[in-house]
Structure formats: structure tokens, C-alpha cells
Design a protein around this motif. Structure first.
Motif, PDB file in Angstrom:
ATOM      1  N   LEU A 251       0.989  -1.056   0.134  1.00 22.85           N
ATOM      2  CA  LEU A 251       0.143  -0.622   0.164  1.00 22.85           C
ATOM      3  C   LEU A 251       0.950   1.064  -0.003  1.00 22.85           C
ATOM      4  O   LEU A 251       0.558   1.897  -0.776  1.00 22.85           O
ATOM      5  N   VAL A 252       2.158   0.982   0.983  1.00 22.31           N
ATOM      6  CA  VAL A 252       2.683   1.875   0.881  1.00 22.31           C
ATOM      7  C   VAL A 252       3.525   2.974  -0.260  1.00 22.31           C
ATOM      8  O   VAL A 252       4.015   3.613  -0.986  1.00 22.31           O
ATOM      9  N   LYS A 253       3.899   1.152  -1.403  1.00 21.99           N
ATOM     10  CA  LYS A 253       4.274   1.491  -2.652  1.00 21.99           C
ATOM     11  C   LYS A 253       3.593   2.368  -3.617  1.00 21.99           C
ATOM     12  O   LYS A 253       3.866   3.169  -4.301  1.00 21.99           O
ATOM     13  N   ALA A 254       2.412   1.916  -3.192  1.00 18.27           N
ATOM     14  CA  ALA A 254       1.473   1.940  -4.394  1.00 18.27           C
ATOM     15  C   ALA A 254       0.307   3.070  -3.992  1.00 18.27           C
ATOM     16  O   ALA A 254       0.840   4.232  -5.041  1.00 18.27           O
ATOM     17  N   LEU A 255       0.996   3.992  -2.592  1.00 15.80           N
ATOM     18  CA  LEU A 255       1.003   5.634  -2.364  1.00 15.80           C
ATOM     19  C   LEU A 255       1.949   6.376  -3.143  1.00 15.80           C
ATOM     20  O   LEU A 255       1.261   7.240  -2.909  1.00 15.80           O
ATOM     21  N   SER A 256       3.201   5.760  -2.788  1.00 18.25           N
ATOM     22  CA  SER A 256       3.954   6.573  -3.036  1.00 18.25           C
ATOM     23  C   SER A 256       3.852   6.807  -4.521  1.00 18.25           C
ATOM     24  O   SER A 256       4.431   7.804  -4.620  1.00 18.25           O
ATOM     25  N   LYS A 257       4.097   6.045  -5.627  1.00 19.42           N
ATOM     26  CA  LYS A 257       3.587   5.600  -6.204  1.00 19.42           C
ATOM     27  C   LYS A 257       2.759   7.121  -7.413  1.00 19.42           C
ATOM     28  O   LYS A 257       3.111   7.234  -8.358  1.00 19.42           O
ATOM     29  N   ASN A 258       1.829   6.798  -7.023  1.00 19.14           N
ATOM     30  CA  ASN A 258       1.031   7.567  -7.286  1.00 19.14           C
ATOM     31  C   ASN A 258       0.055   8.877  -7.053  1.00 19.14           C
ATOM     32  O   ASN A 258      -0.440   9.897  -6.984  1.00 19.14           O
ATOM     33  N   ARG A 259       1.186   9.223  -5.731  1.00 16.17           N
ATOM     34  CA  ARG A 259       1.102  10.739  -4.927  1.00 16.17           C
ATOM     35  C   ARG A 259      -0.822  11.268  -4.953  1.00 16.17           C
ATOM     36  O   ARG A 259      -1.233  12.291  -5.362  1.00 16.17           O
ATOM     37  N   ILE A 260      -1.529  10.850  -4.733  1.00 15.60           N
ATOM     38  CA  ILE A 260      -3.351  10.738  -4.709  1.00 15.60           C
ATOM     39  C   ILE A 260      -2.984  12.294  -2.974  1.00 15.60           C
ATOM     40  O   ILE A 260      -4.074  12.419  -3.261  1.00 15.60           O
ATOM     41  N   PHE A 261      -2.177  11.571  -2.599  1.00 19.45           N
ATOM     42  CA  PHE A 261      -2.386  12.658  -0.761  1.00 19.45           C
ATOM     43  C   PHE A 261      -1.796  13.651  -0.478  1.00 19.45           C
ATOM     44  O   PHE A 261       0.137  13.309  -0.958  1.00 19.45           O
ATOM     45  N   ASN A 262      -1.869  14.792   0.653  1.00 24.23           N
ATOM     46  CA  ASN A 262      -0.924  15.902   0.482  1.00 24.23           C
ATOM     47  C   ASN A 262       0.348  15.325   1.635  1.00 24.23           C
ATOM     48  O   ASN A 262       1.982  15.528   2.072  1.00 24.23           O
ATOM     49  N   LYS A 263      -0.188  14.441   2.616  1.00 20.74           N
ATOM     50  CA  LYS A 263       0.522  13.756   3.390  1.00 20.74           C
ATOM     51  C   LYS A 263       0.277  12.270   3.741  1.00 20.74           C
ATOM     52  O   LYS A 263      -1.271  12.463   3.869  1.00 20.74           O
ATOM     53  N   VAL A 264       0.868  11.567   4.362  1.00 20.58           N
ATOM     54  CA  VAL A 264       0.141  10.517   4.430  1.00 20.58           C
ATOM     55  C   VAL A 264       0.835  10.292   5.573  1.00 20.58           C
ATOM     56  O   VAL A 264       2.657   9.971   6.038  1.00 20.58           O
ATOM     57  N   VAL A 265       1.050   9.791   7.074  1.00 25.26           N
ATOM     58  CA  VAL A 265       0.629   9.402   8.219  1.00 25.26           C
ATOM     59  C   VAL A 265       1.620   7.729   8.487  1.00 25.26           C
ATOM     60  O   VAL A 265       0.398   6.849   8.294  1.00 25.26           O
ATOM     61  N   LEU A 266       2.770   7.281   8.692  1.00 23.40           N
ATOM     62  CA  LEU A 266       2.586   6.176   9.122  1.00 23.40           C
ATOM     63  C   LEU A 266       2.448   5.851  10.557  1.00 23.40           C
ATOM     64  O   LEU A 266       3.216   6.122  11.195  1.00 23.40           O
ATOM     65  N   ILE A 267       1.878   4.603  11.495  1.00 19.17           N
ATOM     66  CA  ILE A 267       1.109   5.063  12.912  1.00 19.17           C
ATOM     67  C   ILE A 267       2.011   3.494  12.529  1.00 19.17           C
ATOM     68  O   ILE A 267       1.432   2.245  12.387  1.00 19.17           O
ATOM     69  N   GLY A 268       2.698   3.297  13.746  1.00 19.43           N
ATOM     70  CA  GLY A 268       3.487   1.968  14.125  1.00 19.43           C
ATOM     71  C   GLY A 268       3.584   1.535  15.696  1.00 19.43           C
ATOM     72  O   GLY A 268       4.165   3.164  15.676  1.00 19.43           O
ATOM     73  N   ARG A 269       4.114   0.353  15.838  1.00 19.26           N
ATOM     74  CA  ARG A 269       4.851   0.548  17.345  1.00 19.26           C
ATOM     75  C   ARG A 269       6.004   0.690  17.346  1.00 19.26           C
ATOM     76  O   ARG A 269       7.029   0.449  18.460  1.00 19.26           O
ATOM     77  N   ARG A 270       6.637   1.020  16.274  1.00 22.41           N
ATOM     78  CA  ARG A 270       7.784   1.185  16.091  1.00 22.41           C
ATOM     79  C   ARG A 270       8.463   1.990  15.198  1.00 22.41           C
ATOM     80  O   ARG A 270       7.900   1.669  14.018  1.00 22.41           O
ATOM     81  N   LYS A 271       9.509   2.435  14.708  1.00 28.45           N
ATOM     82  CA  LYS A 271      10.142   2.909  13.745  1.00 28.45           C
ATOM     83  C   LYS A 271      10.776   2.502  12.873  1.00 28.45           C
ATOM     84  O   LYS A 271      11.574   1.205  13.091  1.00 28.45           O
ATOM     85  N   VAL A 272      10.111   2.098  11.822  1.00 32.21           N
ATOM     86  CA  VAL A 272      10.883   1.305  10.675  1.00 32.21           C
ATOM     87  C   VAL A 272      11.366   1.590   9.042  1.00 32.21           C
ATOM     88  O   VAL A 272      10.365   2.485   8.980  1.00 32.21           O
ATOM     89  N   ASP A 273      12.313   1.933   8.683  1.00 32.40           N
ATOM     90  CA  ASP A 273      12.502   3.095   7.906  1.00 32.40           C
ATOM     91  C   ASP A 273      11.910   2.062   6.593  1.00 32.40           C
ATOM     92  O   ASP A 273      12.391   0.459   6.583  1.00 32.40           O
ATOM     93  N   LEU A 274      11.193   2.872   5.321  1.00 33.19           N
ATOM     94  CA  LEU A 274      10.900   1.780   3.927  1.00 33.19           C
ATOM     95  C   LEU A 274      12.467   2.069   3.063  1.00 33.19           C
ATOM     96  O   LEU A 274      12.564   3.652   3.201  1.00 33.19           O
ATOM     97  N   THR A 275      12.654   1.437   2.238  1.00 31.37           N
ATOM     98  CA  THR A 275      13.523   1.198   1.358  1.00 31.37           C
ATOM     99  C   THR A 275      12.536   0.558   0.163  1.00 31.37           C
ATOM    100  O   THR A 275      12.148  -0.442   0.034  1.00 31.37           O
ATOM    101  N   PRO A 276      12.583   1.629  -0.815  1.00 34.63           N
ATOM    102  CA  PRO A 276      13.677   2.665  -1.040  1.00 34.63           C
ATOM    103  C   PRO A 276      12.605   3.746   0.200  1.00 34.63           C
ATOM    104  O   PRO A 276      11.257   3.410   0.012  1.00 34.63           O
TER     105      PRO A 276
END
Length: 244
Positions: free
Chosen positions: A32-57
Motif C-alpha cells: 500500500l505504501v508503494k502504491a501511494l508513493s507511486k501515485n501521490r494522491i495525498f498531501n501527507k501520509v502518516v505511518l502509525i506503528g509500535r516501532r520505527k521502521v525505515d522504508l526502502t526505497p
């Protein structure tokens, strides 16, 4: 993506909306993150989780890995983290675990209680459209824990009266998991001939789920409830992945 989708995405993008994702570290969440990143339909997307995870790319500047105060959340104390959901008109939930990993009570807590509590908080802070991944077999009256739990989630979300509720019901998820699930691997081995003969019946790539969620977001709805079964997830992906 198809020309029709691009037109819808452009119109949606101009609305300047914000979204959040819970369960973004799972396999459907990653796609889902990849698809949102590819299509840029939001001004901002907040990733909520119990720990910090780096996304690549790196998915792009509109993705915020931390919310206010740069803290990750404690799902057992969600009521203390309402700020994480504030300002988002759209919410995505790809949260889930397994009974083998979390035990019976842990599975119910993650797959039902955390999902519903997050939805309640999101609704109270202004979320209008909530999208959730459940399961093709979901049935609140089932005697089987997994099926029953997913069914209870669907039933409860329908009672929350979101302006728009989208439920995605995939069958067996196909992906390269970062963690191996033994029983799933065994099942996949036996199902390979079936998957080859009937690719839309009993399985779906996680990338299809992520793309279908984005397509649904930008597609105007008739009524406030949309349900996508496994075959429909395949169909949405294939229709919208066509090149111009």
C-alpha cells in the motif's frame, strides 16, 4: 496505470487530503505504501506503528514516519495517542498477526481489538473513509477463530457509520515475506497447481491488494460501503494497471 485512473487520481490529489496507515510494516501495508508513493494522491501520509521502521526505497516527503512528538504508539493505550490520527480524512488498516506468533488472545487483540479501537479513534477525529484488509472467509458466526475474528471486525466497522467503508477480502496472500510462516508455506506448496489453473480463486499477490486500495480511494462511491472479494481485487488491479 490506466488513463481513467490517472484522471481520477489527479482530481483526488487536488483535494489536498491527509491519510494514515496502521499496519504499514506488514506485507499488504508495504505494498500500500508503494502504491501511494507511486501515485501521490495525498498531501501527507502518516505511518502509525509500535516501532520505527525505515522504508526502502524512501517513499517520498509526504510520508511521515513519526507523528506529533516523534513517538511510536502503544496499541494497548491507543486513547493516549489520538493526535496520531488527527487531521486524516482517510484511514487504511492492514494490521494483523497470526495465532502461532501471538497466541489466541494476542491474535484477537491485534486483529480485532486494535483494529476496532483505531477505527473508533479515527472516526472521532474526523476520518471519513476507512479501508481495511480482512479475509475472504470472514464470518462472525464461524466456529473457527481466524474466520470469526475477521468477521467480527467487518460487522463492527459497518456499525460505525463512516462516510465510506471499504473492505478488502483477499484469499491466500502471495508475497516474499520477511518472516516465514511454516503452515502458510506448506499450504502454498500444495496449492500451487490450483493457483496456476485458477489464479483469481484462492490467492492474490499483496501488490494487487495495495493497488486496489488506492484505486478504490480515488473512485467515487455509490453508497457508503464497498466490499472487494478476492476475484474483484484481481479485476481492479488488472483494469487499472493497463498502460495508456
Amino acid at each position: 496505470m490506466s488513463e481513467e485512473f490517472q484522471d481520477k487520481a489527479k482530481q483526488y490529489r487536488e483535494m489536498g487530503k491527509t491519510a494514515f496507515i496502521i499496519g504499514y510494516t506488514g506485507e499488504c501495508g508495504k505494498e500500500l505504501v508503494k502504491a501511494l508513493s507511486k501515485n501521490r494522491i495525498f498531501n501527507k501520509v502518516v505511518l502509525i506503528g509500535r516501532r520505527k521502521v525505515d522504508l526502502t526505497p524512501d517513499p517520498g516527503p509526504e510520508f511521515v514516519r513519526d507523528f506529533v512528538y516523534r513517538k511510536v504508539i502503544d496499541y494497548d493505550k491507543l486513547e493516549e495517542y489520538t493526535e496520531a490520527f488527527q487531521g486524516a480524512q482517510v484511514g487504511y488498516c492492514c494490521l494483523g498477526t497470526t495465532r502461532g506468533k501471538a497466541g489466541k488472545e494476542g491474535f484477537i487483540k491485534v486483529d480485532r481489538d486494535y483494529v476496532l479501537k483505531s477505527a473508533e479513534i479515527a472516526k472521532s477525529t474526523g476520518c471519513q473513509h476507512f479501508s481495511v484488509v480482512t479475509a475472504s472467509s470472514a464470518n462472525k458466526d464461524s466456529m473457527f477463530l481466524y474466520v470469526k475474528t475477521k468477521g467480527e471486525v467487518e460487522h463492527s466497522l459497518k456499525q460505525m457509520a463512516f462516510d465510506k467503508l471499504s473492505i478488502f477480502k483477499p484469499a491466500m496472500l502471495l508475497c516474499e515475506r520477511s518472516e516465514r510462516r511454516i503452515m502458510e508455506k506448506v499450504a502454498l506448496t500444495f496449492m500451487k497447481p490450483w493457483i496456476c489453473m485458477f489464479p483469481t480463486a484462492g490467492s492474490v499477490p499483496t501488490s494487487y491488494v495495495g493497488t486496489a486500495m488506492v484505486v478504490d480511494t480515488v473512485t467515487p462511491s455509490e453508497g457508503n460501503l464497498r466490499i472487494y472479494n478476492n476475484e474483484q481485487i484481481h479485476s481492479v488491479f488488472k483494469q487499472n494497471e493497463q498502460k495508456k
